[in-house]
Scaffold this motif. Structure first.
Motif, PDB file in Angstrom:
ATOM      1  N   TYR A   1      27.426 -10.826  -0.828  1.00 30.82           N
ATOM      2  CA  TYR A   1      26.650 -10.678  -2.065  1.00 30.82           C
ATOM      3  C   TYR A   1      25.887 -11.962  -2.415  1.00 30.82           C
ATOM      4  CZ  TYR A   1      29.749  -6.668  -2.506  1.00 30.82           C
ATOM      5  OH  TYR A   1      30.422  -5.504  -2.270  1.00 30.82           O
ATOM      6  N   THR A   2      25.338 -12.624  -1.420  1.00 29.31           N
ATOM      7  CA  THR A   2      24.674 -13.910  -1.629  1.00 29.31           C
ATOM      8  C   THR A   2      23.697 -13.882  -2.799  1.00 29.31           C
ATOM      9  OG1 THR A   2      24.818 -14.312   0.749  1.00 29.31           O
ATOM     10  CG2 THR A   2      23.297 -15.706  -0.512  1.00 29.31           C
ATOM     11  N   ASN A   3      23.965 -14.725  -3.801  1.00 28.89           N
ATOM     12  CA  ASN A   3      23.083 -14.944  -4.944  1.00 28.89           C
ATOM     13  C   ASN A   3      22.834 -13.700  -5.796  1.00 28.89           C
ATOM     14  OD1 ASN A   3      22.935 -17.528  -3.839  1.00 28.89           O
ATOM     15  ND2 ASN A   3      20.796 -17.768  -4.410  1.00 28.89           N
ATOM     16  N   VAL A   4      23.740 -12.717  -5.728  1.00 31.38           N
ATOM     17  CA  VAL A   4      23.639 -11.550  -6.601  1.00 31.38           C
ATOM     18  C   VAL A   4      24.417 -11.847  -7.881  1.00 31.38           C
ATOM     19  CG1 VAL A   4      24.169  -9.099  -6.883  1.00 31.38           C
ATOM     20  CG2 VAL A   4      23.403  -9.967  -4.663  1.00 31.38           C
ATOM     21  N   LEU A   5      23.707 -11.874  -8.995  1.00 30.46           N
ATOM     22  CA  LEU A   5      24.326 -12.196 -10.279  1.00 30.46           C
ATOM     23  C   LEU A   5      25.432 -11.199 -10.603  1.00 30.46           C
ATOM     24  CD1 LEU A   5      21.030 -12.928 -12.215  1.00 30.46           C
ATOM     25  CD2 LEU A   5      22.735 -14.628 -11.559  1.00 30.46           C
TER      26      LEU A   5
ATOM     27  N   GLU B   1      16.018 -17.964  -4.717  1.00 32.21           N
ATOM     28  CA  GLU B   1      16.011 -16.791  -5.571  1.00 32.21           C
ATOM     29  C   GLU B   1      17.419 -16.297  -5.916  1.00 32.21           C
ATOM     30  OE1 GLU B   1      13.142 -16.308  -6.488  1.00 32.21           O
ATOM     31  OE2 GLU B   1      11.749 -16.707  -4.855  1.00 32.21           O
ATOM     32  N   THR B   2      17.522 -15.644  -7.075  1.00 27.08           N
ATOM     33  CA  THR B   2      18.737 -14.919  -7.427  1.00 27.08           C
ATOM     34  C   THR B   2      18.363 -13.451  -7.582  1.00 27.08           C
ATOM     35  OG1 THR B   2      18.385 -15.384  -9.781  1.00 27.08           O
ATOM     36  CG2 THR B   2      19.820 -16.896  -8.556  1.00 27.08           C
ATOM     37  N   PHE B   3      19.373 -12.568  -7.532  1.00 22.82           N
ATOM     38  CA  PHE B   3      19.099 -11.140  -7.465  1.00 22.82           C
ATOM     39  C   PHE B   3      19.996 -10.364  -8.412  1.00 22.82           C
ATOM     40  CE2 PHE B   3      18.702 -13.321  -3.428  1.00 22.82           C
ATOM     41  CZ  PHE B   3      17.358 -13.118  -3.139  1.00 22.82           C
TER      42      PHE B   3
ATOM     43  N   GLU C   1      21.124  -1.105   0.243  1.00 28.12           N
ATOM     44  CA  GLU C   1      20.453  -2.174   0.981  1.00 28.12           C
ATOM     45  C   GLU C   1      20.526  -1.940   2.491  1.00 28.12           C
ATOM     46  OE1 GLU C   1      20.410  -6.806  -0.029  1.00 28.12           O
ATOM     47  OE2 GLU C   1      22.290  -6.190   0.928  1.00 28.12           O
ATOM     48  N   THR C   2      19.389  -2.088   3.169  1.00 27.57           N
ATOM     49  CA  THR C   2      19.335  -1.939   4.624  1.00 27.57           C
ATOM     50  C   THR C   2      19.656  -3.270   5.290  1.00 27.57           C
ATOM     51  OG1 THR C   2      17.004  -2.530   4.826  1.00 27.57           O
ATOM     52  CG2 THR C   2      17.520  -0.204   4.362  1.00 27.57           C
ATOM     53  N   ARG C   3      19.772  -3.240   6.610  1.00 29.01           N
ATOM     54  CA  ARG C   3      20.030  -4.460   7.365  1.00 29.01           C
ATOM     55  C   ARG C   3      18.886  -5.461   7.163  1.00 29.01           C
ATOM     56  NH1 ARG C   3      23.892  -7.696   9.653  1.00 29.01           N
ATOM     57  NH2 ARG C   3      23.257  -8.539  11.685  1.00 29.01           N
ATOM     58  N   GLY C   4      17.648  -4.984   7.230  1.00 28.64           N
ATOM     59  CA  GLY C   4      16.507  -5.858   7.031  1.00 28.64           C
ATOM     60  C   GLY C   4      16.488  -6.459   5.640  1.00 28.64           C
ATOM     61  N   GLU C   5      16.846  -5.679   4.633  1.00 29.50           N
ATOM     62  CA  GLU C   5      16.873  -6.170   3.258  1.00 29.50           C
ATOM     63  C   GLU C   5      17.977  -7.199   3.053  1.00 29.50           C
ATOM     64  OE1 GLU C   5      15.081  -2.049   1.323  1.00 29.50           O
ATOM     65  OE2 GLU C   5      17.237  -2.423   1.331  1.00 29.50           O
ATOM     66  N   TRP C   6      19.111  -6.981   3.711  1.00 26.89           N
ATOM     67  CA  TRP C   6      20.189  -7.979   3.628  1.00 26.89           C
ATOM     68  C   TRP C   6      19.730  -9.294   4.227  1.00 26.89           C
ATOM     69  CZ3 TRP C   6      22.895 -10.943   7.136  1.00 26.89           C
ATOM     70  CH2 TRP C   6      24.025 -11.602   6.648  1.00 26.89           C
ATOM     71  N   TYR C   7      19.102  -9.229   5.397  1.00 28.06           N
ATOM     72  CA  TYR C   7      18.568 -10.437   6.023  1.00 28.06           C
ATOM     73  C   TYR C   7      17.588 -11.137   5.078  1.00 28.06           C
ATOM     74  CZ  TYR C   7      20.108 -10.139  10.972  1.00 28.06           C
ATOM     75  OH  TYR C   7      20.816 -10.177  12.142  1.00 28.06           O
ATOM     76  N   LEU C   8      16.704 -10.374   4.463  1.00 31.42           N
ATOM     77  CA  LEU C   8      15.687 -10.955   3.595  1.00 31.42           C
ATOM     78  C   LEU C   8      16.318 -11.652   2.397  1.00 31.42           C
ATOM     79  CD1 LEU C   8      12.624 -11.200   3.428  1.00 31.42           C
ATOM     80  CD2 LEU C   8      12.594  -9.110   2.048  1.00 31.42           C
ATOM     81  N   ARG C   9      17.380 -11.078   1.865  1.00 31.55           N
ATOM     82  CA  ARG C   9      18.071 -11.713   0.726  1.00 31.55           C
ATOM     83  C   ARG C   9      18.691 -13.038   1.147  1.00 31.55           C
ATOM     84  NH1 ARG C   9      23.228 -10.690  -1.044  1.00 31.55           N
ATOM     85  NH2 ARG C   9      23.292  -8.653  -0.007  1.00 31.55           N
ATOM     86  N   GLN C  10      19.234 -13.105   2.344  1.00 26.73           N
ATOM     87  CA  GLN C  10      19.781 -14.374   2.829  1.00 26.73           C
ATOM     88  C   GLN C  10      18.668 -15.420   2.975  1.00 26.73           C
ATOM     89  OE1 GLN C  10      23.109 -14.160   2.834  1.00 26.73           O
ATOM     90  NE2 GLN C  10      22.725 -11.977   2.470  1.00 26.73           N
ATOM     91  N   MET C  11      17.500 -15.003   3.449  1.00 26.09           N
ATOM     92  CA  MET C  11      16.378 -15.906   3.645  1.00 26.09           C
ATOM     93  C   MET C  11      15.884 -16.475   2.318  1.00 26.09           C
ATOM     94  SD  MET C  11      14.445 -13.467   6.423  1.00 26.09           S
ATOM     95  CE  MET C  11      12.969 -14.448   6.716  1.00 26.09           C
ATOM     96  N   LEU C  12      15.800 -15.627   1.308  1.00 19.97           N
ATOM     97  CA  LEU C  12      15.274 -16.053   0.013  1.00 19.97           C
ATOM     98  C   LEU C  12      16.315 -16.751  -0.842  1.00 19.97           C
ATOM     99  CD1 LEU C  12      13.248 -12.828  -0.910  1.00 19.97           C
ATOM    100  CD2 LEU C  12      12.350 -14.968   0.022  1.00 19.97           C
ATOM    101  N   GLY C  13      17.590 -16.485  -0.566  1.00 22.71           N
ATOM    102  CA  GLY C  13      18.660 -17.016  -1.410  1.00 22.71           C
ATOM    103  C   GLY C  13      19.303 -18.282  -0.883  1.00 22.71           C
TER     104      GLY C  13
END
Length: 393
Positions: free
Chosen positions: A135-139, A263-265, A273-285
């Protein structure tokens, strides 16, 4: 903040759903390439680091037998400090992530390693590997985000308590290993909800207290007593080594997720959340620290925090190799790769801690983002992986 305003600040508004899934495919390919090439050189690397750490610790403790003499105190304390940092960062953290499980060496395995730290490895793996990295950076989901004692996003409701968060953060830095132990126990939540009476919490608390007692006995009783006439100065050396290790670890961790540009989410952003979306959250967070090879080793290669969050179980010594490929991907898809020197990233993280200790109105801002769980609806044709983030600016 209105939906339109949030979209204007959305760092991935230009990406389509197909773009995001292509990012995931490219990152999977990078991962597969490293997994296929793991071998003797990687195994030799971690064994060499472990040997170096143990030589430094034994050498430092030996020199401290004469710690009544200032040169011996400084030399022994320096060696012990570096040994403790290496053990926690490049060895303990990464072994417990399972980065070296592929070697099938029972001495360097995530299921058997117990580190030089106040928190038991088993509890840390749950709070860090399973919760933080999921849950990286998910409030409200990632407890690492502010450790439950800090406001980390303008969308979070401000309370007078937050005025003290620069102080709380400083105290946490000084006693970081004990702060992590309390955090792994979810101490505040459990005590507040009277869960301290449950058998599960009592067992975990007992395990943590046993680990703390063992650590303190080793550093502040056994080793000083073994120094005989130098007991008092050896005690101060151990205190100093642990203090510096705590400050260093805290600074590195702060640089990974707190600087401006990270970023926070919101909770709703990860539903389905898809695999690509999870990757993107790690990149931005996540954010990186630039520096020398020695600095990267001393951070446990968490100076490559973006690469670590993308591939937490790959050998840490491979992150430097992966980083240019990840940077290229960021550039091709128009994303911001957040990085900077250690002083710059530490200053940026502390600036955010101080800024968010004050209400938004203090800076002339009245357009606070909605509280977690109240995300505005996305506009038509906006990718679900917009992540409806409460963007930290």
């Amino acid at each position: 903040m209105t939906t339109i305003q949030k979209q204007a600040n959305n760092p991935i508004a230009h990406l389509s759903a197909a773009d995001i899934e292509r990012i995931g495919v490219e990152l999977d390919a990078i991962r597969d390439e490293v997994v296929a090439s793991r071998g003797a050189d990687d195994a030799a690397y971690i064994r060499r680091v472990i040997t170096t750490q143990r030589v430094l610790e034994m050498g430092g403790r030996t020199v401290l037998l004469a710690s009544r003499f200032p040169p011996a105190w400084f030399l022994g304390t320096a060696a012990l400090t570096v040994a403790k940092i290496l053990e926690n960062m490049e060895i303990g953290h990464n072994v417990l992530h399972g980065q070296w499980d592929w070697m099938r060496d029972p001495k360097i395995h995530s299921t058997t390693w117990e580190w030089d730290h106040a928190t038991p490895a088993e509890q840390w793996k749950h709070s860090h590997n399973q919760l933080h990295h999921t849950y990286t950076n998910v409030l409200g989901k990632d407890n690492d985000l502010g450790y439950g004692i800090m406001r980390v996003d303008e969308g979070q409701r401000w309370h007078p308590f937050h005025l003290g968060q620069p102080l709380w953060n400083l105290v946490n830095a000084c006693v970081f290993e004990y702060g992590i132990a309390a955090y792994d126990l979810e101490l505040g939540k459990n005590l507040a909800k009277s869960r301290r009476r449950t058998p599960e919490f009592r067992a975990r608390a007992k395990q943590t207290l046993h680990k703390i007692r063992r650590q303190m006995t080793k550093d502040y009783v056994v080793h000083p007593l073994l120094s005989g006439p130098s007991a008092a100065t050896t005690l101060t050396a151990n205190l100093t080594a642990n203090f510096i290790r705590n400050l260093w670890s805290h600074s590195v961790i702060m640089c990974g997720h707190f600087p401006e540009g990270v970023e926070t989410f919101e909770r709703t952003s990860i539903e389905g959340e898809t695999r690509g979306e999870w990757y993107l959250r790690q990149m931005l967070g996540s954010a990186n620290i630039s520096g020398s090879r020695l600095m990267h080793i001393m951070t446990g290669n968490l100076s490559y925090q973006i690469e670590h969050h993308l591939f937490p179980d790959l050998p840490s010594n491979r992150y430097q190799e992966i980083a240019p490929k990840v940077q290229d991907l960021f550039q091709r898809y128009g994303l911001s790769y957040t990085t900077g020197s250690l002083p710059r990233q530490v200053a940026s993280a502390w600036k955010k801690v101080i800024r968010l200790s004050l209400p938004n109105q203090f800076f002339g801002r009245t357009d606070a983002a909605p509280a977690p769980g109240n995300t505005p609806a996305a506009a038509p044709n906006t990718p679900k992986a917009e992540l409806a983030s409460t963007v930290s600016r």
